[in-house]
Design a protein around this motif. Structure first.
Motif, mmCIF file in Angstrom:
data_model
loop_
_atom_site.group_PDB
_atom_site.id
_atom_site.type_symbol
_atom_site.label_atom_id
_atom_site.label_comp_id
_atom_site.label_asym_id
_atom_site.label_seq_id
_atom_site.Cartn_x
_atom_site.Cartn_y
_atom_site.Cartn_z
ATOM 1 N N CYS A 6 0.863 -1.190 0.000
ATOM 2 C CA CYS A 6 0.000 0.000 0.000
ATOM 3 C C CYS A 6 0.895 1.234 0.000
ATOM 4 O O CYS A 6 1.854 1.297 0.765
ATOM 5 N N TYR A 8 0.484 3.954 1.266
ATOM 6 C CA TYR A 8 0.403 4.686 2.533
ATOM 7 C C TYR A 8 0.901 3.849 3.705
ATOM 8 O O TYR A 8 1.588 4.347 4.583
ATOM 9 N N CYS A 9 0.561 2.561 3.733
ATOM 10 C CA CYS A 9 0.809 1.727 4.912
ATOM 11 C C CYS A 9 1.988 0.773 4.749
ATOM 12 O O CYS A 9 2.436 0.186 5.731
ATOM 13 N N HIS A 59 -7.321 -0.278 -0.120
ATOM 14 C CA HIS A 59 -6.864 -0.928 1.111
ATOM 15 C C HIS A 59 -8.045 -0.958 2.107
ATOM 16 O O HIS A 59 -8.047 -0.267 3.128
ATOM 17 N N CYS A 63 -6.096 1.464 5.548
ATOM 18 C CA CYS A 63 -6.276 2.923 5.512
ATOM 19 C C CYS A 63 -7.449 3.356 4.642
ATOM 20 O O CYS A 63 -7.759 4.539 4.583
HETATM 21 ZN ZN LIG Z 1 -3.102 1.422 3.370
#
Ligand SMILES: [Zn+2]
Lengths: 112, 224
Positions: A6, A8-9, A59, A63
């Motif tokens: 991901c 972001y994560c 996701h 998130c």
């Molecule tokens: Zn994420």
């Protein structure tokens, strides 16, 4: 099971994600001006490529953000993930679009 | 058989107007119960401090927060109300005293604080954010908080959680949204000694998650 990075994560198990179909399908600016054939083309027709394919993922259980992924539909190799609106990283064998940034490899891109 | 109250006559004690708001509030506080209250005795019975313990942390205040953490006005406003700014780094938690802010997404956080029936924290937050492009929404009761602790706590989670929970990759102060026992939850690591985790589970799944945990704990605690 795939480990999906991901943007972001970072790297997460596949079960946390949902698939959103082919990426970069732009909604027509003026749908009323389209013929039925053109409208059906936009609504239903997708690339379904064998090999490198740009697709949307979300996701869902993490998130909850949408992002794009460049993935090989035969080997499942993930070449790159990139945020919605970010420039497209080139597919293997493809010329970089602006040649400004090198292609983001999936594993490295995860931490950014 | 009780006669229905005649119009204009009201049963003593209950109706608003007879009891003060304060009294009614106190009564409402006595009446409320948390999603795991009915099994709290079983949570106690299933726990063994030197192996693994499970407990509900009931009635926490939860506030959903949306905004742009790169904007100082937003970060400062949140800090003035909660005591700490929302963490910018993904999957981390910012803690100040009993208040904590969990990163849920790049522009989304969950403020978790002690029981606050008067909504004072939300009021403070709303006031601080009045002139900032942001949102603060009361989500209290949306998620039940289950605390799992003890030397075997991680092993219990590892039976069903696919996230790598080794302290190297999942240290204190981290939070992830993931799945376990078919249930979405946020998992936060709050302590290393003994290893302690908080599970933020949607309230209607709390009982299911508690049953799953008690079953998973049994082999470590020897209690069934
Ligand atoms: Zn994420």
């Amino acid at each position: 099971m795939l480990l999906i990075p991901c943007p972001y994560c970072g790297e997460r198990p596949e079960i946390e994600f949902s698939y959103g179909g082919e990426a970069h399908i732009a909604r027509p600016q003026n749908p009323a001006s389209l013929s039925d054939t053109q409208w059906a083309e936009f609504l239903f027709m997708r690339g379904n490529q064998k090999g490198a394919f740009r697709e949307r993922w979300i996701h869902t259980h993490g998130c909850r953000r949408w992002f794009n992924m460049l993935r090989d539909t035969t080997s499942h190799e993930i070449y790159a993930v990139y945020k919605i609106g970010a420039p497209k990283p080139p597919a293997p064998g493809e010329k970089p679009a602006a040649a400004k940034k090198p292609a983001t490899r999936a594993r490295k891109g995860a931490s950014k | 058989m009780a006669k229905p109250a005649s119009p204009g006559k009201v049963a003593p004690g209950f109706p608003p107007g007879r009891a003060s708001t304060k009294e009614l509030d106190t009564r409402a506080m006595d009446l409320r119960f948390s999603p795991l209250e009915a099994v709290s005795h079983r949570l106690v019975a299933a726990s063994a401090a030197d192996h693994a313990s499970v407990a509900e942390l009931p009635f926490t205040t939860q506030i959903g927060l949306r905004g742009d953490a790169s904007k100082a006005a937003f970060a400062n406003a949140v800090k003035s109300a909660v005591g700490v700014a929302p963490p910018k780094e993904a999957c981390t938690v910012a803690v100040k005293g009993d208040n904590r802010i969990l990163w849920l997404g790049p522009d989304e956080w969950l403020v978790v604080a002690p029981d606050d029936p008067d909504g004072a924290l939300l009021a403070r937050l709303e006031k601080a954010l009045a002139k900032v492009s942001a949102a603060a929404v009361d989500l209290t009761g949306n998620r039940s908080v289950i605390e799992l602790s003890g030397p075997s706590a991680r092993a219990v989670l590892e039976k069903g959680c696919r996230h790598d929970l080794h302290p190297k990759t999942f240290p204190v102060g981290r939070v992830v949204g993931t799945l376990m026992a078919h249930t979405q939850f946020f998992l936060e690591k709050t302590s290393d000694n003994p290893e302690t985790f908080r599970l933020y589970v949607r309230s209607s799944f709390a009982r299911h998650m508690a049953e799953w945990l008690m079953d998973a704990m049994a082999e470590f605690t020897g209690r069934v």
